[in-house]
Write a protein that holds these residues in place. Structure first.
Motif, mmCIF file in Angstrom:
data_model
loop_
_atom_site.group_PDB
_atom_site.id
_atom_site.type_symbol
_atom_site.label_atom_id
_atom_site.label_comp_id
_atom_site.label_asym_id
_atom_site.label_seq_id
_atom_site.Cartn_x
_atom_site.Cartn_y
_atom_site.Cartn_z
ATOM 1 N N GLN A 128 -4.424 -5.180 0.307
ATOM 2 C CA GLN A 128 -4.557 -4.181 1.357
ATOM 3 C C GLN A 128 -5.345 -2.982 0.849
ATOM 4 O OE1 GLN A 128 -1.393 -5.681 1.043
ATOM 5 N NE2 GLN A 128 -1.427 -6.756 3.000
ATOM 6 N N ASN A 185 -10.937 0.808 -0.478
ATOM 7 C CA ASN A 185 -10.622 2.127 0.070
ATOM 8 C C ASN A 185 -11.491 3.180 -0.596
ATOM 9 O OD1 ASN A 185 -9.341 4.681 0.547
ATOM 10 N ND2 ASN A 185 -7.596 3.509 1.288
ATOM 11 N N VAL A 196 1.342 -0.739 7.689
ATOM 12 C CA VAL A 196 1.343 -1.614 6.502
ATOM 13 C C VAL A 196 2.305 -1.155 5.400
ATOM 14 C CG1 VAL A 196 -0.071 -2.528 4.623
ATOM 15 C CG2 VAL A 196 -0.933 -2.582 6.970
ATOM 16 N N PRO A 197 2.276 0.130 4.993
ATOM 17 C CA PRO A 197 3.181 0.517 3.905
ATOM 18 C C PRO A 197 4.657 0.233 4.219
ATOM 19 C CG PRO A 197 1.532 2.201 4.233
ATOM 20 C CD PRO A 197 1.383 1.240 5.367
ATOM 21 N N ARG A 214 -6.160 10.173 5.340
ATOM 22 C CA ARG A 214 -7.008 9.179 4.650
ATOM 23 C C ARG A 214 -7.286 9.558 3.204
ATOM 24 N NH1 ARG A 214 -7.573 4.140 5.370
ATOM 25 N NH2 ARG A 214 -9.786 4.068 4.789
ATOM 26 N N ASN A 258 -0.579 4.369 0.494
ATOM 27 C CA ASN A 258 -1.406 5.478 1.002
ATOM 28 C C ASN A 258 -0.832 6.172 2.232
ATOM 29 O OD1 ASN A 258 -3.306 5.428 -0.959
ATOM 30 N ND2 ASN A 258 -4.649 4.005 0.130
ATOM 31 N N TYR A 259 -0.058 5.456 2.980
ATOM 32 C CA TYR A 259 0.582 6.036 4.176
ATOM 33 C C TYR A 259 -0.398 6.745 5.102
ATOM 34 C CZ TYR A 259 5.054 4.556 2.467
ATOM 35 O OH TYR A 259 6.078 3.762 2.058
ATOM 36 N N CYS A 260 -1.505 6.082 5.438
ATOM 37 C CA CYS A 260 -2.355 6.630 6.486
ATOM 38 C C CYS A 260 -1.460 6.766 7.714
ATOM 39 C CB CYS A 260 -3.538 5.720 6.752
ATOM 40 S SG CYS A 260 -4.556 5.499 5.278
ATOM 41 N N TYR A 309 -1.501 6.441 10.822
ATOM 42 C CA TYR A 309 -1.474 5.508 11.968
ATOM 43 C C TYR A 309 -1.053 4.100 11.540
ATOM 44 C CZ TYR A 309 -5.738 4.419 9.520
ATOM 45 O OH TYR A 309 -6.622 4.110 8.519
ATOM 46 N N CYS A 310 -0.815 3.892 10.240
ATOM 47 C CA CYS A 310 -0.736 2.525 9.739
ATOM 48 C C CYS A 310 0.689 2.076 9.401
ATOM 49 C CB CYS A 310 -1.597 2.404 8.475
ATOM 50 S SG CYS A 310 -1.618 0.718 7.826
ATOM 51 N N CYS A 366 0.830 -1.197 0.000
ATOM 52 C CA CYS A 366 0.000 0.000 0.000
ATOM 53 C C CYS A 366 0.866 1.250 0.000
ATOM 54 C CB CYS A 366 -0.897 0.023 1.235
ATOM 55 S SG CYS A 366 -2.043 1.394 1.183
HETATM 56 S S1 SF4 Z 1 -4.882 1.878 6.547
HETATM 57 FE FE1 SF4 Z 1 -5.114 0.742 4.634
HETATM 58 S S2 SF4 Z 1 -5.004 2.290 3.055
HETATM 59 FE FE2 SF4 Z 1 -4.126 3.197 4.892
HETATM 60 S S3 SF4 Z 1 -1.927 2.794 4.750
HETATM 61 FE FE3 SF4 Z 1 -2.849 1.150 5.935
HETATM 62 S S4 SF4 Z 1 -3.252 -0.470 4.449
HETATM 63 FE FE4 SF4 Z 1 -2.953 1.434 3.315
#
Ligand code: SF4
Length: 453
Positions: free
Chosen positions: A212, A249, A177-178, A288, A170-172, A174-175, A168
């Motif tokens: 994701q 998303n 995942v990226p 977001r 998007n670099y939200c 708080y996340c 991903c």
């Molecule tokens: S919350 Fe979802 S969209 Fe946002 S960075 Fe994490 S995986 Fe990506």
């Protein structure tokens, strides 16, 4: 040789574990009943929250103790760690728990065959750095040919999760995942079609396209709406009747994708559309990439195209700086959409994310109290929506025998509602029609079912 997996986290981790399971079996390894009976134990980890990592570290410490004990009994145990925590901690994991032999980052699954080959020949594979930790991004993300889990003995494979992309961008704020899954990598549509055919050949009735951030799917000129159209064509002439996708998303959910869903009845009338919050101020701080108004407008477009659709979502409460007014806006958004269900949780600071250094953290007590109000409202909506469905005749997929009562079957509507009906295991995997006769908690009960196919 024998192996044992422990998998934590999201559907992507479980799909990848199913693919690794097939790889081990294809090489002649046998699944062990538990870790103590295995030559190799692999912990497939999650990093989305601190608690997920603490849990995996706890399990690893237990296996480290087991490994020491087995060494005294001259029964060597190979301990491997994969997934997002392995990617995040890398060699640091072996510094924390020296008994860990191999650390496989999220893109390192392609190294598994060479690792297994070495173990099969009784040798320890060379690693450039000496310490066997591989977290560098592989050239291309190693999607496996098939991610359908082997069914339990005597059970059928009914559903399958098919990764279409990973990572991903998007670099939200708080996340994590990226930074642990890396940038978006979309999968070759020909490989997705091939997996759909393989899953169909296994008797699968429902597939979920997985990523994701599935809406960001791009392969040459093919975007997500194109992938949906391709999938609708690919499941024709197969036993697959229902298609879902996860995670969607709102930021880049195109009207074309909505239209393809509406035009193809194979797409289940349920959408998991993560909103996270109802306040524009908080959505901006979360990075977001959409506003409350844009989210509600998208819900309207989807509802207009598919009036019978149900929605679920993710809601994150207690983000730094969140005010009482912000929370109010989340509650009013929930009132406007009326989600059938939601994953609701409160903010946990995550090292390595942009929000980690934000000031104005909310106290644990306030976070819990606010989350309690959100959960209470969601429970009310869920009950009201389910009550309004009583008496309806619905098509369901029979998923299997109820764990609570061996004479009952658990089934699911395309709207992600659960219905229990009397019946035997032989009906698992069939589609049927039933009436939503009564409601017990959030589960419908039906007197009987007419089998369709
Ligand atoms: S919350 Fe979802 S969209 Fe946002 S960075 Fe994490 S995986 Fe990506």
């Amino acid at each position: 040789m024998t192996y044992f997996f422990e998998t934590y986290g999201c559907q992507m981790n479980f799909a990848e574990s199913a693919a690794m399971d097939r790889l081990f079996r294809d090489r002649g390894w046998t699944g062990a009943a538990d870790g103590d009976a295995a030559d190799l134990v692999l912990i497939h980890t999650c990093s989305v929250r601190e608690t997920a990592e603490q849990r995996a570290l706890g399990r690893l410490a237990q296996y480290a103790a087991l490994k020491k004990k087995r060494k005294e009994q001259n029964r060597p145990l190979t301990l491997a760690v994969g997934g997002c925590m392995a990617q995040r901690l890398g060699r640091g994991l072996q510094a924390k728990i020296p008994e860990v032999d191999y650390v496989l980052g999220t893109a390192a699954r392609s190294l598994l065959p060479s690792l297994l080959a070495a173990l099969e020949q009784g040798r320890k594979p060379e690693a450039p750095s000496g310490a066997w930790a591989f977290t560098d991004a592989a050239p291309a993300f190693p999607f496996s040919p098939l991610h359908t889990a082997e069914p339990e003995p005597g059970a059928k494979t009914i559903r399958s999760f098919i990764p279409v992309m990973q990572g991903c961008g998007n670099y939200c704020s708080y996340c994590i995942v990226p930074s642990v899954r890396g940038p978006e990598v979309s999968r070759d549509p020909a490989a997705i079609e091939a997996e759909i055919r393989l899953a169909a050949a296994q008797g699968v009735r429902e597939i979920t396209l997985l990523g994701q951030n599935v809406n960001a799917y791009r392969w040459e000129g093919l975007d997500f709406s194109g992938l949906l159209a391709l999938t609708a064509r690919a499941v024709e002439q197969t036993p697959i009747r229902w298609v879902r996708f996860l995670s969607a998303n709102p930021k880049n959910f195109s009207p074309q994708a909505v239209q393809v869903m509406a035009d193809n009845r194979v797409f289940c009338r349920h959408l998991h559309l993560c909103v996270q919050h109802g306040s524009n101020r908080v959505l901006r701080a979360m990075n977001r990439g959409y506003t409350r108004e844009a989210y509600l407008a998208l819900v309207e477009i989807v509802r207009k195209a598919m009036p019978e659709i149900s929605f679920s979502t993710d809601i994150l409460i207690g983000f730094p700086g969140e005010t009482e007014e912000d929370l109010e806006e989340t509650l009013t958004l929930m009132e406007e959409v009326r989600f059938l269900s939601a994953y609701m949780y409160h903010y946990n600071p995550r090292e390595g994310t942009a929000a980690y250094t934000l000031p104005c953290r909310i106290s644990e007590g306030v976070k819990r109290e606010r989350l309690g109000r959100v959960i209470a409202l969601q429970k009310k909506h869920t009950q009201e929506l389910l009550q309004s469905r009583l008496g309806r005749r619905e098509r369901v997929l029979i998923e299997g025998v109820s764990r609570k009562n061996a004479d009952e079957l658990v089934s699911r509507t395309e709207r992600q509602e659960t219905a229990v009906v009397p019946g035997g295991a032989a009906l698992s995997g069939f589609f049927g029609e039933l009436t939503l006769d009564s409601l017990r908690g959030n589960t419908f009960r039906s007197r009987d079912i007419r089998i369709l196919e």
